[in-house]
Design an enzyme around this catalytic site. Structure first.
Site, PDB file in Angstrom:
ATOM      1  CD  GLU A 115      -3.697  15.736 -34.113  1.00 48.59           C
ATOM      2  OE1 GLU A 115      -3.109  14.668 -34.340  1.00 48.59           O
ATOM      3  OE2 GLU A 115      -4.377  15.938 -33.078  1.00 48.59           O
ATOM      4  N   GLY A 170       6.028   6.817   3.277  1.00 50.76           N
ATOM      5  CA  GLY A 170       7.302   7.174   3.883  1.00 50.76           C
ATOM      6  C   GLY A 170       8.510   6.409   3.380  1.00 50.76           C
ATOM      7  CG  ASP A 193       2.884  12.213   8.569  1.00 54.69           C
ATOM      8  OD1 ASP A 193       3.252  12.357   9.748  1.00 54.69           O
ATOM      9  OD2 ASP A 193       3.670  11.976   7.630  1.00 54.69           O
TER      10      ASP A 193
END
Length: 347
Positions: A53, A290, A206
């Site tokens: 606003e 995973g 990973d």
């Protein structure tokens, strides 16, 4: 007669520009309309900076027109002093005669107080315009304040035949099964959420960074589950690129960038994690796996699922999560050669 929905749609478009930059504040957009023409607009751009606003009013060149205008905003203007002064006071000060609101702010410091203050000042307040859409855009904010936990999104990519990774990837370098453009989208998603969570096996095998590299945005807080604190310190997730929270059964405390949260793994793990993340003021979390971790959150009621269907077959490997009966598919989208399926939990 002004089309309230037309101008509220613009508010929502503007609000969405703040995604990833304003948490734990809500996404808010505002437009100011004079004689059916937008003369000012703005959105909440960054946490601690001016609200929508304020920015919309600042954007109006001729402030004299404000006393003849309508202000549209997708969320109730605030009535309290936080990082910035109350927006409802500013609206009153400029004698804006009409305010159209998408939905009420359920945050306890607001919760109807802004509406009440404006009505007492003689402002014509119209509520509930595109209320469903206005609540949906702030699903993270409302979940955080109403349910006292972060909004939970699950994301995974799977092959056409239902595998999220080939067995070989467990012993080889990470293998993406989706298209490069889809990978960029995934990093964009990371930048939009407050935190990202993976399990022990994902970190071990990973060695992910869990940061935003393919897209220009903020790194999320990294969250991992490491019950026995057995992950080596040289894993990328323990570097200083982002704050990391480690859920474990041994240690409570923190060092320079890593926060250790001790939980009881014989109890409801998901509810404990969400409660702790709430205490860290984390509004949303995207869970990237995973398979075991994803299934844990599916079974315990995640809010949203983003399933990427890759244009490839693996023939064998790690099976994608299952048991999605508690979720309704909301939309299908084409992402080049890949497909995105978005599900929401039944309520």
């Amino acid at each position: 007669m002004q089309n309230h929905e037309h101008f509220m749609k613009r508010c929502l478009q503007l609000a969405n520009k703040g995604l990833g930059s304003v948490q734990t504040n809500p996404l808010v957009g505002s437009v100011i309309v004079h004689n059916n023409v937008i003369i000012g607009e703005g959105y909440h751009q960054k946490y601690g900076n001016g609200h929508a606003e304020v920015n919309a009013i600042d954007n109006v060149k001729n402030k004299d027109l404000l006393k003849e205008s309508t202000l549209y905003v997708n969320l109730e203007p605030c009535a309290h002093t936080g990082k910035t002064p109350p927006c409802s006071d500013l609206i009153i000060r400029y004698n804006i005669p009409k305010v159209v609101i998408g939905c009420v702010d359920s945050f306890s410091e607001v919760a109807g107080k802004g509406i009440e203050k404006m009505k007492r000042a003689g402002i014509d307040v119209i509520m509930g315009v595109m209320e469903k859409e206005s609540r949906k855009i702030n699903k993270r904010f409302f979940t955080f304040h109403e349910q006292k936990r972060p909004y939970v999104i699950l994301k995974w990519a799977e092959s056409q035949d239902g595998f999220i990774a080939p067995i070989a990837s467990l012993h080889d370098k990470q293998r993406w099964i989706t298209d490069k453009s889809t990978q960029v989208l995934v990093h964009k998603w990371r930048s939009e959420e407050h935190a990202i969570l993976v399990g022990y096996n994902t970190v071990k095998k990973d060695n992910p960074s869990l940061t935003v590299r393919e897209y220009d945005g903020n790194n999320p807080v990294r969250v991992i589950i490491d019950k026995e604190l057995s992950l080596p310190n040289n894993k990328k997730i323990f570097n200083k690129d982002a704050k990391t929270i480690i859920f474990n059964s041994i240690k409570q405390g923190n060092d320079e960038v890593n926060y250790f949260e001790k939980i009881n793994f014989n109890d409801d793990v998901v509810s404990q994690i969400l409660k702790k993340l709430y205490s860290h003021n984390i509004q949303s979390v995207i869970v990237e796996g995973g398979a075991k971790t994803l299934q844990l959150f599916i079974n315990n009621g995640a809010d949203e699922i983003r399933q990427l269907k890759a244009n490839t077959h693996l023939y064998s490997g790690i099976a994608a999560p299952a048991n999605l009966e508690a979720y309704n598919i909301d939309r299908l989208s084409s992402l080049g050669v890949d497909e995105l399926r978005v599900y929401y939990r039944n309520h």
